[in-house]
Design a protein around this motif. Structure first.
Motif, mmCIF file in Angstrom:
data_model
loop_
_atom_site.group_PDB
_atom_site.id
_atom_site.type_symbol
_atom_site.label_atom_id
_atom_site.label_comp_id
_atom_site.label_asym_id
_atom_site.label_seq_id
_atom_site.Cartn_x
_atom_site.Cartn_y
_atom_site.Cartn_z
ATOM 1 N N ASP A 83 -16.164 -11.668 0.434
ATOM 2 C CA ASP A 83 -15.974 -11.755 1.682
ATOM 3 C C ASP A 83 -14.414 -11.856 1.951
ATOM 4 O OD1 ASP A 83 -18.293 -11.076 2.588
ATOM 5 O OD2 ASP A 83 -18.981 -13.080 3.050
ATOM 6 N N ALA A 84 -13.879 -12.979 0.896
ATOM 7 C CA ALA A 84 -12.574 -13.190 1.029
ATOM 8 C C ALA A 84 -11.569 -12.298 0.637
ATOM 9 C CB ALA A 84 -12.480 -14.578 0.245
ATOM 10 N N LEU A 85 -12.002 -11.426 -0.442
ATOM 11 C CA LEU A 85 -11.199 -10.269 -0.716
ATOM 12 C C LEU A 85 -11.482 -9.139 0.146
ATOM 13 C CD1 LEU A 85 -12.732 -9.718 -4.236
ATOM 14 C CD2 LEU A 85 -10.265 -10.510 -3.649
ATOM 15 N N SER A 86 -12.504 -8.970 0.996
ATOM 16 C CA SER A 86 -12.714 -7.951 2.203
ATOM 17 C C SER A 86 -11.604 -8.384 3.187
ATOM 18 C CB SER A 86 -14.071 -7.633 2.581
ATOM 19 O OG SER A 86 -14.824 -7.518 1.636
ATOM 20 N N ASP A 87 -11.701 -9.508 3.754
ATOM 21 C CA ASP A 87 -10.897 -9.976 4.857
ATOM 22 C C ASP A 87 -9.264 -10.443 4.515
ATOM 23 O OD1 ASP A 87 -11.066 -12.682 4.158
ATOM 24 O OD2 ASP A 87 -12.559 -13.102 5.318
ATOM 25 N N GLY A 88 -8.781 -10.345 3.357
ATOM 26 C CA GLY A 88 -7.601 -10.646 2.930
ATOM 27 C C GLY A 88 -7.175 -11.919 2.926
ATOM 28 N N ARG A 89 -8.256 -12.921 2.601
ATOM 29 C CA ARG A 89 -7.972 -14.417 2.297
ATOM 30 C C ARG A 89 -7.724 -14.534 0.931
ATOM 31 N NH1 ARG A 89 -12.694 -17.366 3.770
ATOM 32 N NH2 ARG A 89 -13.780 -15.350 3.698
ATOM 33 N N LEU A 90 -8.076 -13.705 0.142
ATOM 34 C CA LEU A 90 -7.709 -13.594 -1.393
ATOM 35 C C LEU A 90 -7.270 -12.076 -1.687
ATOM 36 C CD1 LEU A 90 -10.616 -15.425 -3.064
ATOM 37 C CD2 LEU A 90 -8.342 -16.455 -2.616
ATOM 38 N N LYS A 91 -6.523 -12.223 -2.565
ATOM 39 C CA LYS A 91 -5.676 -10.738 -2.973
ATOM 40 C C LYS A 91 -6.212 -10.635 -4.663
ATOM 41 C CE LYS A 91 -1.533 -8.116 -3.468
ATOM 42 N NZ LYS A 91 -0.104 -8.299 -3.451
ATOM 43 N N PRO A 92 -6.776 -9.261 -4.815
ATOM 44 C CA PRO A 92 -6.973 -9.154 -6.189
ATOM 45 C C PRO A 92 -5.556 -8.808 -6.925
ATOM 46 C CG PRO A 92 -7.203 -7.150 -4.916
ATOM 47 C CD PRO A 92 -7.208 -8.288 -3.956
ATOM 48 N N LEU A 93 -5.619 -9.439 -8.450
ATOM 49 C CA LEU A 93 -4.360 -9.388 -9.203
ATOM 50 C C LEU A 93 -4.709 -8.574 -10.339
ATOM 51 C CD1 LEU A 93 -3.616 -13.212 -8.777
ATOM 52 C CD2 LEU A 93 -2.548 -11.367 -7.153
ATOM 53 N N LEU A 94 -3.528 -8.159 -10.789
ATOM 54 C CA LEU A 94 -3.510 -7.483 -12.227
ATOM 55 C C LEU A 94 -4.604 -6.439 -12.262
ATOM 56 C CD1 LEU A 94 -3.150 -10.650 -14.510
ATOM 57 C CD2 LEU A 94 -1.461 -8.837 -13.691
ATOM 58 N N VAL A 95 -4.656 -5.590 -11.258
ATOM 59 C CA VAL A 95 -5.627 -4.654 -10.860
ATOM 60 C C VAL A 95 -5.518 -3.467 -12.080
ATOM 61 C CG1 VAL A 95 -6.604 -3.019 -9.627
ATOM 62 C CG2 VAL A 95 -5.980 -5.152 -8.366
ATOM 63 N N ASP A 96 -4.400 -3.062 -12.359
ATOM 64 C CA ASP A 96 -4.051 -1.955 -13.114
ATOM 65 C C ASP A 96 -4.602 -2.305 -14.767
ATOM 66 O OD1 ASP A 96 -3.456 -0.308 -11.110
ATOM 67 O OD2 ASP A 96 -1.218 -0.856 -11.410
ATOM 68 N N CYS A 97 -4.383 -3.713 -15.107
ATOM 69 C CA CYS A 97 -4.751 -3.931 -16.308
ATOM 70 C C CYS A 97 -5.893 -4.910 -16.496
ATOM 71 C CB CYS A 97 -3.294 -4.614 -16.932
ATOM 72 S SG CYS A 97 -2.866 -6.254 -16.448
ATOM 73 N N HIS A 98 -6.415 -5.273 -15.648
ATOM 74 C CA HIS A 98 -7.568 -6.123 -15.684
ATOM 75 C C HIS A 98 -8.655 -5.421 -16.036
ATOM 76 C CE1 HIS A 98 -10.772 -8.884 -13.945
ATOM 77 N NE2 HIS A 98 -10.983 -9.235 -14.983
#
Length: 307
Positions: free
Chosen positions: A249-264
């Motif tokens: 939920d926090a990712l969906s509403d922007g309260r958390l942002k995913p990081l290192l998406v290209d290498c994780h």
């Protein structure tokens, strides 16, 4: 109960072993400790073997006792399953289910689904224990234990409920203050929050020069509760790597942002129901696990809009 049947005596023997003594078994069976001891002695006399070695401090099973324990559990489960099948033929499954589950799954998956389960199966009662530790499923007489992650106990019956992925994320507040890591080596300059109790979680799998490499993370804060770590990340304390259903939920509403998406590189995290042998055939247990299979979402961050 002055006279016990063969199945009663087997049930008493199993309870003595599982509860660790005659007094504890007596509390469950309604007998006196002396009555429990006599029932086990009658069982030993009828079989012509010693099942327990009694000392002043503890009970120890003989080889014959270990064999009877394994077979006895199967026999008792089969009897209960048969009785439950006959009763269920007259209507919907009924009875009580003892469930153990971790905090994160309980909060984000199980609790939201329970109203629909109760509506579908109003005659099934649930006793739920929530703990972020491994429990003795058989010793604590559980019907179902829900586990997230790799399995270690092969003596239990496993049913896959679904799967999740892990996500590296931080709050906009944290990123505004400390910047966003753009490559794996940047993590050494950031505050990282990790889950304790799992040996490999302080190593985050990241692609370096095209090769997946476990990157050792030196945590600033560690905790054995994923939800607490998620709250810390939301408060801007640091970067987390958690199961997607915990922070979905926090990712969906922007309260958390995913990081290192290209290498994780996120491994698939299995979500599994574990049951003592025989319990999976009980109609109420089967109904509960079937329902969880329906309800448990497969969480894949790559499929969320805006990623």
């Amino acid at each position: 109960m002055n006279k016990t049947s063969a199945s009663d005596e087997i049930a008493i023997f199993v309870r003595v072993v599982e509860r660790g003594g005659f007094a504890a078994a007596a509390e469950e069976t309604g007998l006196t400790p002396s009555g429990v001891s006599k029932a086990v002695t009658r069982l030993e006399d009828r079989l012509g073997v010693k099942l327990l070695q009694r000392t002043t401090r503890r009970l120890m099973m003989t080889a014959e006792g270990e064999l009877l324990l394994a077979r006895g559990r199967d026999i008792l489960a089969a009897i209960e399953s048969t009785e439950a099948e006959v009763m269920a033929a007259r209507g919907k499954p009924r009875g009580t289910i003892r469930v153990n589950v971790g905090t994160a799954y309980a909060k984000h998956q199980l609790a939201p689904a329970l109203p629909a389960f109760r509506e579908r199966y109003p005659e099934i009662d649930l006793i739920i224990s929530v703990a972020d530790r491994r429990v003795d499923v058989i010793g604590e007489q559980l019907d179902v234990a829900i586990r997230t992650g790799p399995l270690t106990d092969s003596s239990l019956v496993a049913r896959r409920l679904g799967e999740a992925t892990r996500v590296i994320a931080a709050s906009p507040t944290y990123l505004a203050k400390f910047g966003e890591p753009e490559q794996p080596s940047d993590l050494k300059n950031h505050i990282c929050l990790t889950v304790t109790g799992f040996s490999r979680l302080p190593e985050w799998p990241l692609k370096i020069d095209g090769k997946v490499t476990p990157v050792a993370i030196k945590p600033t804060v560690s905790c054995d509760n994923a939800d607490i770590l998620a709250e810390m990340a939301l408060a801007g304390l640091g970067i987390v790597r958690l199961g997607s259903f915990v922070i979905d939920d926090a990712l969906s509403d922007g309260r958390l942002k995913p990081l290192l998406v290209d290498c994780h590189v996120s491994e698939t995290v299995p979500i599994t129901a574990l049951m003592p042998p025989g319990r999976q055939h009980l109609p109420r247990v089967r109904a509960f696990v079937d329902f969880l299979v329906e309800q448990t979402r497969t969480s894949n961050p790559a499929e969320r809009p805006g990623r």
